[in-house]
Design an enzyme around this catalytic site. Structure first.
Site, PDB file in Angstrom:
ATOM      1  N   LYS B  80      31.131  68.650  64.146  1.00 45.80           N
ATOM      2  CA  LYS B  80      29.671  68.620  64.283  1.00 45.80           C
ATOM      3  C   LYS B  80      29.203  69.790  65.145  1.00 45.80           C
ATOM      4  CE  LYS B  80      25.975  65.330  65.503  1.00 45.80           C
ATOM      5  NZ  LYS B  80      25.703  64.016  66.141  1.00 45.80           N
ATOM      6  N   SER B 155      22.270  61.328  63.524  1.00 42.45           N
ATOM      7  CA  SER B 155      22.183  62.766  63.437  1.00 42.45           C
ATOM      8  C   SER B 155      23.390  63.430  62.780  1.00 42.45           C
ATOM      9  CB  SER B 155      22.000  63.351  64.829  1.00 42.45           C
ATOM     10  OG  SER B 155      23.168  63.150  65.613  1.00 42.45           O
ATOM     11  N   SER B 179      24.629  57.857  65.807  1.00 43.43           N
ATOM     12  CA  SER B 179      24.764  59.081  65.000  1.00 43.43           C
ATOM     13  C   SER B 179      26.106  59.277  64.323  1.00 43.43           C
ATOM     14  CB  SER B 179      24.467  60.306  65.863  1.00 43.43           C
ATOM     15  OG  SER B 179      23.096  60.355  66.182  1.00 43.43           O
TER      16      SER B 179
END
Lengths: 102, 504
Positions: B80, B155, B179
């Site tokens: 990420k 997210s 997330s």
């Protein structure tokens, strides 16, 4: 500021200044009602009686975490400056810090 | 020939160990897959093809030299874009960090590299991890591999979509309010949020420091456990890192046994606002746990009704403080520096130009909640609600070994559907937020598709702090029982993706 859970246009301008966000007038118009709706929603927590409840700031009960004070390599000057928007003579170049009158 | 992108990380690792395939071949296969489908999915913000192939070749050379390598050496992984990677851009999905290349690795990145994993690139995310759809990425949304018109969650939608689209067998995500877990639920994949402090936050760009936690994304529970074991453990560089042994999550995933386990169904996480198909699949999964020998009780957690509002005060407060570091002085975007303005003027212009709307909303909300005269009513009160949530969990864990709920109230919604309604967007994290506030361990496992829309549903398992192994034991048992019924994993029924060619 006004009553809890209600936010005026002037307050949005004030908050933006505190948060160092140079919002344009359109943004102020757009964010104001959105922040108002969110604040009304989160104000629900005020329904709860928490007079005898201590606050939790952190999930873990950790205090005074230390590590031994040992010398180790940090970033080089070149690495530290590698992401700088502007650098000069091995230093960060920044806009003037003091106001015109200072 | 076997399609190497369809293998689990565990099977890939076995094939690498036996010499059936090379790490270079595995990496090339995934890079080809990314080139083929990422134009449609947009899971990646940056792909480091050359670096990945080089790293894979080095692993092959070390293996050929007889070196004893870690269990995941040579397995590709996506990271990420909120986690610092030396020499590879790290943008957090924000214009304010566009093009920034960190001069150091996060501890998570360092551990991946030390374990021989091959970093393919960086995955898309909502800006600074604020959002539940990846639509708040400054670089365009990620598309759900099950339906490209729908959100992949957020997210960490990029990490979940990369794994669901077979672009990588593994990914690292971060979870501040859901997330990792909510994207896992809506993409039919597995995602775990370890106990707070279980994985180092050093080099993870902070959103809300008391809530942020990195964890594994994978297609199977065992794969998630293998990655969890690589990244978890004490780190002196993070003062909130727990200095205690990591539970044996890999053994727990292999054990996959729930006989005698007490499962608590959280009364508050269901009912009004929950999609019928989500509740149906959830109830069926709970029945399966019972058939497998678990005992099921209902637990009452009344303070959970206030978790969402408490979170949306605590998070913006911490975020407004953390994002103050983006001041246009030492790194990141600088705008309006024409020689006339002061540092403060330049800072305000840069922040307005660099942050997107959700970041601005939350920064201002946090500024409000922390301001003099409002602190007690908002931030202070939210911290007390946090205590009540911790107490509800403690009481529930006296009656149950793990708690379960749907991971998210609905399946994947359409891109654009909630973008102008922040409150509707926030509801996607309704079930996942309590675990962040309490700092315990939590996982999402796929339990089928909702009959009304054919989209994946996730079940959330929650375990007490430091009992992360229970997530894997229960998650793997459920996964195994469902795979026996279906004859395959849920992700294997995801539709074929158009191979339009990637933008990379």
């Amino acid at each position: 500021m006004s009553e809890s859970g209600s936010i005026t246009r002037d307050e949005v301008v004030h908050l933006a200044r505190l948060a160092r966000l140079a919002l344009d007038p359109d943004e102020v118009d757009r964010f104001g009602p959105q922040l108002d709706v969110i604040l009304h929603a989160v104000s629900r927590i005020q329904e709860l009686d928490t007079a005898d409840v201590p606050p939790t700031s952190h999930a873990l009960p950790l205090t005074n975490v230390t590590r031994s004070d040992e010398v180790r390599a940090g970033l080089t000057q070149e690495q530290a400056l590698s992401g700088a928007p502007a650098a000069e003579d091995g230093r960060f170049r920044v806009p003037r810090i003091l106001g015109e009158d200072a | 020939m076997t399609d190497l992108t369809r293998l689990t990380a565990a099977d890939t690792a076995a094939a690498l160990t036996s010499g059936d395939v090379s790490a270079a071949e595995v990496t090339e296969a995934h890079l080809a897959r990314i080139r083929a489908v990422d134009g449609a999915v947009h899971a990646f913000l940056h792909v480091d093809a050359e670096g990945a192939v080089d790293a894979a070749r080095r692993i092959d050379a070390r293996r050929a030299a007889g070196e004893d390598l870690g269990p995941l050496a040579g397995v590709p992984i996506a990271v990420k874009d909120v986690i610092a990677t030396e020499g590879m851009p790290t943008t957090c999905g924000s214009r304010i960090l566009e093009g920034w290349v960190p001069p150091y690795d996060a501890t998570v990145t360092r551990r991946l590299k030390d374990a021989g994993l091959v970093v393919l690139g960086k995955t898309n995310m909502d800006e600074f991890a604020m959002g539940s759809s990846t639509e708040h990425s400054a670089f365009g949304p990620t598309h759900n591999p099950w339906d490209l018109e729908r959100i992949p969650g957020g997210s960490g939608g990029g990490s979940a979509a990369a794994v669901a689209a077979f672009e990588a067998p593994l990914a690292v995500g971060t979870d501040t309010g859901g997330s990792i877990r909510q994207p896992a639920a809506v993409t039919g994949t597995v995602g775990a949020k370890p106990t707070y402090g279980g994985v180092s936050r050093y080099g993870l760009v902070a959103l809300a420091s008391s809530l942020d936690q990195a964890g594994p994304c994978a297609r199977t529970v065992l794969d998630a456990a293998l990655l969890h074991a690589v990244i978890a453990g004490h780190d002196p560089l993070d003062s909130t890192s727990v200095d205690a042994p990591v539970a044996d999550v890999v053994a727990a995933a292999r054990q996959a046994d729930v006989a005698g386990v007490r499962v608590g169904v959280v009364k508050q996480l269901g009912g009004e606002g929950y999609q019928p198909g989500v509740e149906q699949r959830f109830r069926e999964a709970v029945s399966i746990l019972e058939e497998l020998g678990a005992s099921v009780v209902e637990v009452d957690c009344p303070a959970f009704d206030y978790a969402l509002p408490a979170y949306y005060l605590i998070l913006p407060s911490e975020c407004s403080s953390n994002l103050a570091r983006f001041d246009a002085m030492r790194y990141g975007l600088r705008a309006g520096d024409d020689g006339g303005g002061s540092a403060e003027d330049v800072m305000a212009v840069s922040r307005d130009a660099g942050f997107g709307p959700e970041a601005k909303r939350r920064i201002m909300l946090g500024t409000y909640a922390l301001s003099s005269g409002y602190y007690d009513a908002y931030y202070g009160q939210a911290q007390k609600v946090r205590t009540l949530i911790v107490r509800d969990f403690a009481a529930a864990f006296e009656r149950a070994d793990v708690l379960v709920s749907p991971t998210a109230p609905t399946t994947a919604f359409r891109i654009g559907e909630r973008i102008d309604d922040p409150l509707a967007m926030y509801l996607a994290d309704l079930c996942t937020i309590p675990s962040n506030l309490a700092g315990n361990a939590s996982m999402s496992v796929p339990v089928g598709v909702a009959p009304e829309d054919g989209l994946p549903v996730g079940l959330q398992v929650i375990a007490p702090p430091m009992a992360d192994d229970r997530l894997y034991r229960v998650g793997a048992a459920l996964e195994g029982a469902l795979a026996d019924r279906w004859g395959h994993l849920l992700i294997d029924q995801a539709p074929e993706l158009p191979t339009t060619g990637g933008a990379q």
